[in-house]
Structures are given as C-alpha cells and as structure tokens.
Write an enzyme that holds these catalytic residues in place. Sequence first.
Site: not given
Ligand SMILES: Cc1ncc(C[n+]2csc(CCOP(=O)(O)OP(=O)(O)O)c2C)c(N)n1
Length: 366
Positions: A258, A262, A271
Amino acid sequence: MPQIGMKPNDPVPVLSVLNQDGALDETLEPDLSEDTLHRMYRTMLEARLFDERLLNLQRQGKLGTFAPVRGQEAAQVGSISALEEDDWMVPSFRENAAALWRGTPMDGLFLFIAGYNEGLAIPDGKKDLPVAVPVASQLPHAVGLAYAEKFRKTDNVAMVYFGDGATSEGDFHEALNFAGVMEVPVVFVCQNNQWAISVPRKKQTASHSIAQKAHAYGIQGIQVDGNDVLAVHAATRDAVERARNEHKPTLIECVTYRMEVHTTADDPTVYRDDEDVEAWEERDPIKRMRDYLTGKDIWSDDQEEELRDTVKKQIEEAWKKTQKTIEGLDDPTVIFDHMFDEPTHLIKEQRARFEQDLQSGRDADE
Ligand SMILES: Cc1ncc(C[n+]2csc(CCOP(=O)(O)OP(=O)(O)O)c2C)c(N)n1
Ligand SMILES: [Mg+2]
C-alpha cells in the site's frame, strides 16, 4: 506415539513472470492480445491518475474519505481481467482499479466518495457488488453467490477481493471452509499490501504465507508477485478456469504494497519507515508493465503522452458531471432505499422519524 512427517510451512507455488525491470520469463508469459494488454495498461493508469485527483479533491475538502489504490493496480487489473462479464465481482473498499475495468463510471465513484448513496448504485444486470466496509464481510457473500450459480447449474464464478487484515476475521475462515467442503466456484484474491491500517503483516499472522492457509481448507493456494500484472493474470486465469470447470476454489495471495495512506483519515508516517516505501517504489507495477510493453515494441513515449492526456480529460469531465449531479440531489432519505427489497418495519419507522426531523429542520429555518 510415532511422529508422522508434518511440515508446518507446507510450500505453496510462488509465481512471477516479469522482473523488476519489466523483463520477462517467456515460458510463463500469458497469451494476451495487444488490445487486451493495452486495455490493462490503460486501466492501471486510469486508476493511478484517478487516485491522484481524488486525493487532491479530498484535501480541498470537496470529497469525503476514501481508500487509495496506488501500488495495487497490477493486483487488481491482473485478476479482474481474467473474469467474464457474467461472473461476480465482489469488492472490498479499495478496488477502484478493478471497478474501472468492470466499467463502473468515474462519476459514480466520485459521487460515492462525495458522500452520496446514489454513486454506489450498480446498473441493472451488472454482477458487481457494492463496496463492503466491514472487513471480510464480503467473503461469505461471494461464496453464497458462487454456490447459487452452481446450484442453478450455470458455469459462472465469483471473485472476491480482501486484504491481509481480513484473513484474521472469522468470515475469512468460514468462507474458505464452506467453499472447500461444498466445492464452490469462487476465487479468493487476497491483496497482501503488508498493512492493515497500522498493523503490519507480521503481526497479522504467524503463518509463513497467507496462501498456505488454503491447505487447511483442502483448496489450492498460490502466492504471486502482486506488482507483476502478468503473474497475477496467469494465476487468476487458472483459478477461474478451475472454478468454472471443476467447481474448485482457489486462494491467491498477491504480494504487494500500500503505497499511500490507508484512507485519507490516516497518517502512515507515524508507524512506517520511508525506506520501506522507497524500496517498493522501485517495484512500481505501472512502470514495470510499461517497460514490458515497450520491450515488446507495442508502446511508445508518444502513446504514453497521448494516453495520459486523454485520461486526465476523462477524469475532469467525470468530475464536472459529478458536480452537476450533486446540484440535483436533495433527498437524503435515499439512505433507506437499498438495504432491502421490501423495507422492514424498523427501517420504515426510522425513515418516518428521519423525514419528520428533516421537516422540523426546514420549519425552523423558515
Ligand atoms: C469488522 C471491521 N473491523 C474493523 C474495521 C476498521 N478497519 C477498516 S479497514 C481495516 C484494515 C483492513 O486491512 P486489510 O484487510 O489488510 O485491507 P487494506 O485496508 O490493507 O486494503 C480496519 C481494521 C472495519 N471496517 N470492519
Ligand atoms: Mg492490508
């Protein structure tokens, strides 16, 4: 008790076709026409330039928050280009490149990011699901869709996108388990971009790779260089064929990065190290594909310049169209419209209360 040979880190195949400079392993090159390669490159560039414009408009306060795609264009375009129109595309929340390939209009994406429900509307007959923000919630949906296709004896498949962070959710494990046991025609595409907001991949799982988790569910897993569009395409095409012809699911781990925040609500400088980001800059998927096309003699500097101009114009036209659409949108109650075909009594009550509040607000203004 006798020990039986158990390898904790069972090897999974690892695939790469293009190296960092766009040079090719010819034995692995997928057979793609010049037109398809050009379309793939164009979509990757559209996604990159669209991302830049979104960031710029968000910083001016004209758009809400969104999840940039920069760095993951090959993982998305390489995989989505292996899908047919009649197959299901089930996205997470970072799939603008895949959405553009599927024909989602840029003004719809702008509108959604500007906070308007209408932007998420999927045209009738299109087999794309809307964005899923609850992490991993879309995986069981994709398995259900694919299972229904099998049940109806079509040969359509479903492809679902998710991140490395999603693999720690129960939904991921339930989806893979069901797909394995019931032999569901689904392709799981994990974009391992090394981060789940501020949580690094190594804190997500003690597993050597994400791809190897497939073995626990009796399905095939493969790890690919996610910044190599040809490797992603080749692996996904095989997985789609396996799903279509044999009803066998596959887990594909695209190893990528990425490159951006985010979402626009995040500051990664607190971080992660700049050196890491710079090292991944060297593996830029768009530059790599461009070097490949140039090496094949099917791309030139003039074509590049012309394409960039065309795409920038396309983006500005879409933004103008979005602003016009926004002027005509003044009914916030549409937020109640799309959850259920027949609204439940709770939704009806909430809608009535919301309409009353809006009316009292209007009365107070007068
Ligand atoms: C069930 C849930 N828990 C927490 C969140 C908050 N949240 C949004 S994106 C994210 C991280 C997701 O990481 P990843 O699956 O690696 O996807 P990326 O953002 O890197 O594309 C979190 C914890 C959420 N949207 N849904
Ligand atoms: Mg991630």
